[in-house]
Design an enzyme around this catalytic site. Structure first.
Site, PDB file in Angstrom:
ATOM      1  CG  ASP A 225       3.367 -30.942  12.908  1.00 50.72           C
ATOM      2  OD1 ASP A 225       4.490 -31.232  12.457  1.00 50.72           O
ATOM      3  OD2 ASP A 225       2.645 -31.758  13.499  1.00 50.72           O
TER       4      ASP A 225
ATOM      5  N   GLY B 117       7.795 -31.645   6.781  1.00 51.28           N
ATOM      6  CA  GLY B 117       8.422 -32.845   6.224  1.00 51.28           C
ATOM      7  C   GLY B 117       7.435 -33.643   5.376  1.00 51.28           C
TER       8      GLY B 117
ATOM      9  CG  ASN C  39      12.180 -30.672  16.408  1.00 51.13           C
ATOM     10  OD1 ASN C  39      11.728 -29.542  16.328  1.00 51.13           O
ATOM     11  ND2 ASN C  39      11.398 -31.733  16.217  1.00 51.13           N
ATOM     12  CD1 TRP C  40      17.779 -30.961  20.919  1.00 55.31           C
ATOM     13  CD2 TRP C  40      19.341 -30.574  19.371  1.00 55.31           C
ATOM     14  NE1 TRP C  40      18.176 -29.653  21.040  1.00 55.31           N
ATOM     15  CE2 TRP C  40      19.143 -29.382  20.116  1.00 55.31           C
ATOM     16  CE3 TRP C  40      20.291 -30.565  18.338  1.00 55.31           C
ATOM     17  CZ2 TRP C  40      19.835 -28.203  19.852  1.00 55.31           C
ATOM     18  CZ3 TRP C  40      20.979 -29.389  18.080  1.00 55.31           C
ATOM     19  CH2 TRP C  40      20.752 -28.226  18.825  1.00 55.31           C
TER      20      TRP C  40
ATOM     21  NE  ARG D  75       0.759 -30.456  16.182  1.00 56.75           N
ATOM     22  CZ  ARG D  75       1.571 -31.125  16.971  1.00 56.75           C
ATOM     23  NH1 ARG D  75       1.399 -31.101  18.260  1.00 56.75           N
ATOM     24  NH2 ARG D  75       2.569 -31.831  16.479  1.00 56.75           N
TER      25      ARG D  75
ATOM     26  NE  ARG E  76       1.537 -35.552  18.834  1.00 57.19           N
ATOM     27  CZ  ARG E  76       1.299 -36.187  17.693  1.00 57.19           C
ATOM     28  NH1 ARG E  76       0.384 -37.123  17.631  1.00 57.19           N
ATOM     29  NH2 ARG E  76       1.984 -35.897  16.595  1.00 57.19           N
TER      30      ARG E  76
HETATM   31  C1  FPP Z   1       7.650 -28.915  11.717  1.00 54.26           C
HETATM   32  O1  FPP Z   1       7.506 -29.725  10.588  1.00 54.26           O
HETATM   33  C2  FPP Z   1       8.552 -27.764  11.449  1.00 54.26           C
HETATM   34  C3  FPP Z   1       9.785 -27.613  11.966  1.00 54.26           C
HETATM   35  C4  FPP Z   1      10.405 -28.583  12.877  1.00 54.26           C
HETATM   36  C5  FPP Z   1      10.626 -26.438  11.616  1.00 54.26           C
HETATM   37  C6  FPP Z   1       9.886 -25.165  11.409  1.00 54.26           C
HETATM   38  C7  FPP Z   1      10.841 -24.102  11.068  1.00 54.26           C
HETATM   39  C8  FPP Z   1      10.633 -23.122  10.174  1.00 54.26           C
HETATM   40  C9  FPP Z   1       9.396 -22.952   9.404  1.00 54.26           C
HETATM   41  C10 FPP Z   1      11.722 -22.109   9.978  1.00 54.26           C
HETATM   42  C11 FPP Z   1      11.472 -20.913  10.848  1.00 54.26           C
HETATM   43  C12 FPP Z   1      12.657 -20.023  10.862  1.00 54.26           C
HETATM   44  C13 FPP Z   1      12.849 -19.017  11.754  1.00 54.26           C
HETATM   45  C14 FPP Z   1      14.111 -18.247  11.797  1.00 54.26           C
HETATM   46  C15 FPP Z   1      11.828 -18.655  12.735  1.00 54.26           C
HETATM   47  P1  FPP Z   1       8.009 -31.227  10.664  1.00 54.26           P
HETATM   48  O2  FPP Z   1       9.391 -31.283  10.094  1.00 54.26           O
HETATM   49  O3  FPP Z   1       7.880 -31.711  12.064  1.00 54.26           O
HETATM   50  O4  FPP Z   1       6.999 -31.937   9.704  1.00 54.26           O
HETATM   51  P2  FPP Z   1       6.501 -33.445   9.786  1.00 54.26           P
HETATM   52  O5  FPP Z   1       5.684 -33.569  11.055  1.00 54.26           O
HETATM   53  O6  FPP Z   1       5.676 -33.587   8.559  1.00 54.26           O
HETATM   54  O7  FPP Z   1       7.731 -34.308   9.794  1.00 54.26           O
END
Ligand code: FPP
Length: 267
Positions: free
Chosen positions: A32, A35, A80-81, A200, A206
């Site tokens: 996590d 972003g 996530n969608w 996490r 969570r």
């Molecule tokens: C969470 O950060 C991360 C994700 C939703 C994507 C994780 C995916 C990868 C690291 C690529 C892995 C690739 C393969 C093929 C296994 P967030 O975007 O939810 O961060 P935020 O909470 O700060 O918004």
């Protein structure tokens, strides 16, 4: 002393404290903070995901080196969608690209890769790469990498309940035969032991619909580091913390030199 040397020393010091006999066999990770990491650096969010892939590669290597056997990562949840289409499309393309670039090395290292979740909504190109990667590596037995995509723990439990109900109504099993073992055998993670450790990143506390059944007795380690800044050192810290836990599985610890009868609290 150079920064590299300081990091090496820290790494060696942490490694030396790890009990090789008590390494978790199965580690689950909620990666996590991609972003937020990017936004904090005034970069588009996608850069966090790009950096996140390198971190996953580093942690995969580190867990093999340590002697773990299974790594299960949450790459895309059923929720996530709801992100902007641009980000969803970016992630889907990233999964395909990473698989295309990494699958040979994954195979050479005798790692089996499995995708866990409902793959139906993904585009054909991704589904094809997933299917060919899974069949290429299906007989590998040194390490298992589970990648959870379009995965939700509740959805998985409902799916198992439905399968068992169908088997019961067709007479294949009796309702009274349904127990934890049978339930386990229908899970998407069947065949693997439950994770001993859940990590996490990004400080969130969570479970977020991840492996709800399988995490029942897992130790939880929250790292305040955002996933793109997570690394082998942080992973070793998580393992050391896990090794300091007193895992009782709802029971009690046996008290040294003291039976329950002698205890001042016994009635
Ligand atoms: C969470 O950060 C991360 C994700 C939703 C994507 C994780 C995916 C990868 C690291 C690529 C892995 C690739 C393969 C093929 C296994 P967030 O975007 O939810 O961060 P935020 O909470 O700060 O918004």
């Amino acid at each position: 002393m150079s920064l590299g040397k300081i990091i090496d020393n820290k790494h060696n010091a942490l490694s030396a404290r790890i009990d090789k006999q008590k390494v978790p066999e199965h580690v689950a990770i909620i990666m996590d903070g991609n972003g937020r990491w990017a936004t904090n650096k005034r970069l588009p969010r996608k850069y966090g995901h790009i950096r996140g892939v390198d971190v996953l590669k580093e942690i995969l290597k580190a867990s093999k080196k340590l002697g773990c056997k299974v790594l299960t990562v949450y790459a895309f949840s059923t929720e996530n969608w709801t992100r902007p289409t641009e980000e969803v499309d970016f992630l889907i393309n990233l999964f395909s690209e990473v698989l295309r670039n990494e699958i040979d090395e994954i195979h050479e290292e005798s790692t089996k890769i499995k995708f866990i979740g409902d793959l139906n909504p993904f585009p054909e190109t991704l589904k094809k790469i997933i299917s060919s990667s899974e069949s290429l590596t299906k007989n590998n037995n040194k390490f298992l990498l589970n990648v959870c995509v379009n995965y939700g723990g509740r959805q998985e439990i409902v799916k198992v309940a439905r399968e068992l109900a169908l088997k019961s109504s067709s007479g294949e099993i009796k309702p009274t035969e349904i127990n934890e073992e049978l339930f386990n055998s229908e899970l998407l993670t069947r065949g693997s032991k439950d994770p001993e450790l859940l990590i996490r990143t990004s400080g969130e506390k969570r479970i977020s619909n991840f492996l709800l059944w399988q995490l029942a007795y897992s130790e939880i380690y929250i790292s305040n580091v955002m996933w793109p800044d997570f690394n082998e050192l942080e992973f070793l810290k998580a393992i050391l913390d896990y090794q300091s836990r007193n895992r009782r599985f709802g029971g009690i610890e046996s008290l040294p030199n003291e039976s329950l009868e002698d205890s001042q609290y016994s009635s």
